[in-house]
Design a protein around this motif. Structure first.
Motif: not given
Length: 292
Positions: A37-53
């Motif tokens: 489950i992603a707790y930070v959306p992919a559109t967020d400036s702080a998004y880190g692919a594969g980590r914020q899950l």
């Protein structure tokens, strides 16, 4: 404390993962897992692919009231580790009547510890807002952290301003269980640089002493700090032993009554591996703590 050896944690945890596979079916039956489950959306400036899950492990059985919630924050030297190594923690907690949330977060060198703490805070906020959908009680939300994850858990519980910056009027953490926590006082640790290889921690913590202090939970303790359970390995790294004892003493000086136990013979990595077994001492103390 020779943090350098914490680099061994992910590899040694594979032992626990392989052991878990052998009995995963019997452990999993009483629980259900909702993964990635992603707790930070992919559109967020702080998004880190594969980590914020995060993964949610919930008891299958219905209850008369919502279950308490435990968010587990993994260790790994601030530069390694993943929620995927710790399904055994989620399964064991769910089997014992707790909704468990096991999270990943961004790591060094991509980010520094303040950004890791932000990720963990955002995962806790997601949990506070959504965990009722999984049978959990958002008003009984606790943290469990090992090693670097223990330091982050302690920081979240004591740094109310971090939650306010992310839109929460109050700190949602009701209590914390520290399992051989690292980083409780990195200000003192990094000033000394007492061990070979200690300069590596200037990568996650940066070069500025003011930031070391800001990221050290011991300097955020107040009389309003939520309750703590502290477990320390009897054969862990010396600075984990000393900083945990100092953390306890600071809590006591502020009027708290933290539970504190040294587990004889336990080294740093076995302190988290023991969470595979349902009846280990940490669960024995954690369960009444979160069910009160």
């Amino acid at each position: 404390m020779r943090f350098l050896f914490l680099r061994l944690l992910p590899a040694l945890l594979l032992t626990a993962v392989l052991l878990a596979v052998a009995t995963e079916y019997s452990v999993a039956r009483p629980s259900r897992r909702t993964a990635d489950i992603a707790y930070v959306p992919a559109t967020d400036s702080a998004y880190g692919a594969g980590r914020q899950l995060l993964d949610v492990y919930a008891p299958k059985a219905r209850a008369a009231r919502p279950y308490p919630v435990v968010v587990f924050i993994h260790g790994g030297n601030w530069d390694s580790g993943s929620k995927n190594l710790y399904s055994f923690v989620g399964r064991r907690l769910a089997k014992q009547g707790v909704v468990a949330v096991v999270i990943s977060y961004r790591l060094a060198p991509a980010v520094h510890v303040p950004q890791m703490a932000d990720d963990c805070a955002r995962a806790v906020i997601w949990t506070r807002r959504h965990i009722a959908d999984y049978g959990g009680d958002p008003d009984r939300l606790f943290l469990l952290g090992h090693s670097a994850g223990g330091g982050l858990a302690a920081l979240l519980a004591t740094d109310d301003a971090r939650f306010r910056r992310w839109g929460e009027a109050t700190n949602p953490v009701r209590g914390v269980v520290l399992d051989d926590a690292a980083g409780l006082d990195m200000y003192d640790y990094l000033k000394k640089l007492a061990y070979p290889g200690d300069r590596q921690f200037l990568v996650p913590f940066g070069p500025h002493p003011a930031s070391w202090r800001q990221m050290s939970a011991v300097y955020h303790l107040t009389p309003r700090t939520p309750p703590f359970l502290l477990f320390v390995g009897g054969e862990t790294y010396p600075s984990i032993s000393s900083s945990s004892a100092e953390f306890r003493d600071k809590l006591v000086s502020l009027g708290h009554h933290p539970y504190y136990q040294v587990l004889p013979g336990k080294k740093h990595i076995p302190m988290v591996l023991q969470l595979y077994w349902q009846h280990n001492i940490i669960y024995q103390k954690l369960l009444p703590f979160v069910h009160e």
